[in-house]
Motif scaffolding. Structure first.
Motif, PDB file in Angstrom:
ATOM      1  N   CYS A 160     -56.785 100.793 -38.311  1.00  0.00           N
ATOM      2  CA  CYS A 160     -55.466 100.183 -38.093  1.00  0.00           C
ATOM      3  C   CYS A 160     -54.576 101.093 -37.270  1.00  0.00           C
ATOM      4  O   CYS A 160     -53.910 100.644 -36.324  1.00  0.00           O
ATOM      5  N   SER A 161     -54.548 102.376 -37.624  1.00  0.00           N
ATOM      6  CA  SER A 161     -53.719 103.331 -36.895  1.00  0.00           C
ATOM      7  C   SER A 161     -54.142 103.434 -35.432  1.00  0.00           C
ATOM      8  O   SER A 161     -53.308 103.425 -34.517  1.00  0.00           O
ATOM      9  N   THR A 162     -55.449 103.512 -35.203  1.00  0.00           N
ATOM     10  CA  THR A 162     -55.979 103.620 -33.838  1.00  0.00           C
ATOM     11  C   THR A 162     -55.662 102.370 -33.033  1.00  0.00           C
ATOM     12  O   THR A 162     -55.271 102.451 -31.863  1.00  0.00           O
ATOM     13  N   MET A 163     -55.827 101.208 -33.640  1.00  0.00           N
ATOM     14  CA  MET A 163     -55.576  99.952 -32.943  1.00  0.00           C
ATOM     15  C   MET A 163     -54.101  99.790 -32.591  1.00  0.00           C
ATOM     16  O   MET A 163     -53.757  99.278 -31.515  1.00  0.00           O
ATOM     17  N   VAL A 164     -53.211 100.223 -33.483  1.00  0.00           N
ATOM     18  CA  VAL A 164     -51.776 100.158 -33.205  1.00  0.00           C
ATOM     19  C   VAL A 164     -51.430 101.018 -32.000  1.00  0.00           C
ATOM     20  O   VAL A 164     -50.706 100.595 -31.084  1.00  0.00           O
ATOM     21  N   GLN A 165     -51.953 102.244 -31.973  1.00  0.00           N
ATOM     22  CA  GLN A 165     -51.683 103.146 -30.848  1.00  0.00           C
ATOM     23  C   GLN A 165     -52.245 102.584 -29.548  1.00  0.00           C
ATOM     24  O   GLN A 165     -51.605 102.664 -28.494  1.00  0.00           O
ATOM     25  N   HIS A 166     -53.435 102.013 -29.609  1.00  0.00           N
ATOM     26  CA  HIS A 166     -54.054 101.440 -28.417  1.00  0.00           C
ATOM     27  C   HIS A 166     -53.234 100.275 -27.883  1.00  0.00           C
ATOM     28  O   HIS A 166     -53.004 100.163 -26.672  1.00  0.00           O
ATOM     29  N   CYS A 167     -52.779  99.412 -28.782  1.00  0.00           N
ATOM     30  CA  CYS A 167     -51.996  98.250 -28.357  1.00  0.00           C
ATOM     31  C   CYS A 167     -50.628  98.659 -27.819  1.00  0.00           C
ATOM     32  O   CYS A 167     -50.113  98.042 -26.882  1.00  0.00           O
ATOM     33  N   GLU A 168     -50.048  99.688 -28.397  1.00  0.00           N
ATOM     34  CA  GLU A 168     -48.770 100.197 -27.871  1.00  0.00           C
ATOM     35  C   GLU A 168     -48.929 100.667 -26.439  1.00  0.00           C
ATOM     36  O   GLU A 168     -48.064 100.428 -25.591  1.00  0.00           O
ATOM     37  N   ALA A 169     -50.061 101.326 -26.159  1.00  0.00           N
ATOM     38  CA  ALA A 169     -50.330 101.783 -24.792  1.00  0.00           C
ATOM     39  C   ALA A 169     -50.505 100.613 -23.831  1.00  0.00           C
ATOM     40  O   ALA A 169     -50.204 100.729 -22.636  1.00  0.00           O
ATOM     41  N   LEU A 170     -50.963  99.472 -24.355  1.00  0.00           N
ATOM     42  CA  LEU A 170     -51.136  98.276 -23.529  1.00  0.00           C
ATOM     43  C   LEU A 170     -49.859  97.448 -23.439  1.00  0.00           C
ATOM     44  O   LEU A 170     -49.823  96.434 -22.741  1.00  0.00           O
ATOM     45  N   GLY A 171     -48.838  97.858 -24.183  1.00  0.00           N
ATOM     46  CA  GLY A 171     -47.597  97.094 -24.194  1.00  0.00           C
ATOM     47  C   GLY A 171     -47.636  95.885 -25.105  1.00  0.00           C
ATOM     48  O   GLY A 171     -46.862  94.951 -24.925  1.00  0.00           O
ATOM     49  N   ARG A 172     -48.536  95.904 -26.076  1.00  0.00           N
ATOM     50  CA  ARG A 172     -48.665  94.801 -27.024  1.00  0.00           C
ATOM     51  C   ARG A 172     -48.047  95.169 -28.363  1.00  0.00           C
ATOM     52  O   ARG A 172     -48.208  96.290 -28.841  1.00  0.00           O
ATOM     53  N   ALA A 173     -47.342  94.224 -28.969  1.00  0.00           N
ATOM     54  CA  ALA A 173     -46.719  94.459 -30.267  1.00  0.00           C
ATOM     55  C   ALA A 173     -47.686  94.074 -31.381  1.00  0.00           C
ATOM     56  O   ALA A 173     -48.068  92.916 -31.500  1.00  0.00           O
ATOM     57  N   VAL A 174     -48.096  95.063 -32.157  1.00  0.00           N
ATOM     58  CA  VAL A 174     -48.995  94.834 -33.291  1.00  0.00           C
ATOM     59  C   VAL A 174     -48.379  95.476 -34.531  1.00  0.00           C
ATOM     60  O   VAL A 174     -47.933  96.618 -34.479  1.00  0.00           O
ATOM     61  N   GLN A 175     -48.362  94.726 -35.624  1.00  0.00           N
ATOM     62  CA  GLN A 175     -47.810  95.220 -36.881  1.00  0.00           C
ATOM     63  C   GLN A 175     -48.928  95.381 -37.909  1.00  0.00           C
ATOM     64  O   GLN A 175     -49.990  94.765 -37.787  1.00  0.00           O
TER      65      GLN A 175
END
Length: 284
Positions: free
Chosen positions: A20-35
């Motif tokens: 979950c932590s890794t996916m959140v960081q990855h999506c932030e880098a892509l400009g995607r909002a993930v909670q």
């Protein structure tokens, strides 16, 4: 508009919170909002911000300390999850209703929640009523899966969740970054396995004719129906993370502006990405 959810499942220690932590960081880098929503009432630490935490509703420690209940750790967790299932209004209020929501649900690791208890099935049905497209993400530790009989055990655990929840499910081997190049090469055959070869690999381990016959039947069922396949997840490699995310997105048809893909096209995309990943990380 639809909302999107990943139900992140797997045995204790399989890397759910790290995923979950890794996916959140990855999506932030892509400009995607993930909670992320924490659904483990026994959780202690996690390295991601949460939009909702089940421990605000109920905690395992509080249940275990209640002298009128007298539950141990497992009984306390089951009690917490059943209490959660009777209070889904808490989750609804915590989630709100934002269009195009994309939420990861970090679930407990106890396998009984996915085999013979209705709690997680009830959660899936509730999320679907709230217009979520739900994908199960089942994690297993790649270090555990390098022997054929352990691999078969991992497949059965993933299969139990698939049958119980009746939703699309992506199965993932985590902690690939902890494997040596030799181990990565060895584990490649387990990502899209030939189950009949697994039977031959297990011949020396299984001494009982009865259990050899049972293993053969299980392997044949899985192989004939193509029921379980795995994706590698290397948290240190952006390409590996992106392969997993793309396949999940394809499964739940994430994004209104994305071209619709049939499941067969998703499988073809996955195969091409996996070939590229192993070419870059194993053969070098």
């Amino acid at each position: 508009m639809p909302r999107y959810a990943q139900l992140v499942m797997g045995p204790a220690g399989s890397g759910k919170s790290t995923y979950c932590s890794t996916m959140v960081q990855h999506c932030e880098a892509l400009g995607r909002a993930v909670q992320v929503v924490n659904l483990d009432p026994a959780a202690e630490l996690f390295s991601y911000p949460v939009m909702a935490d089940i421990r605000e509703l109920i905690e395992v420690d509080d249940v275990m300390e209640d002298e009128s209940l007298r539950f141990g750790p497992n009984g306390g967790l089951v009690f917490c999850m059943e209490y959660f299932a009777s209070n889904f209004n808490w989750l609804e209020e915590s989630l709100g209703h934002v269009e195009d929501d994309y939420i990861l649900f970090d679930c407990p690791g106890q396998i009984e929640l996915y085999t013979h208890l209705p709690v997680m099935k009830q959660l899936v049905e509730q999320l679907q009523q709230w217009e979520f497209r739900v994908c199960g993400v089942f994690l297993v530790d790649s270090q555990f899966m390098v022997e054929s009989f352990k691999f078969i055990s991992g497949i059965l655990a993933a299969l139990s969740a698939m049958i119980s929840l009746e939703i699309p499910q992506i199965n993932i081997m985590t902690k690939m970054d902890l494997l040596s190049k030799k181990a990565k090469k060895e584990i490649e055959k387990y990502l899209d396995p030939d189950m009949y070869s697994m039977i031959e690999d297990s011949t020396d381990i299984l001494k009982s004719k009865m259990f050899k016959k049972l293993t053969k039947s299980i392997c044949g069922l899985i192989d004939d129906y193509g029921m379980v396949r795995f994706l590698p997840f290397d948290r240190s490699d952006e390409e590996s993370i992106n392969i997993v995310l793309q396949h999940i997105d394809c499964t739940i048809q994430y994004g209104e502006d994305l071209e619709f893909k049939e499941p067969k096209e998703c499988e073809e995309d996955k195969s091409a990405l996996l070939d590229e990943y192993f070419q870059d990380h194993v053969d070098e």
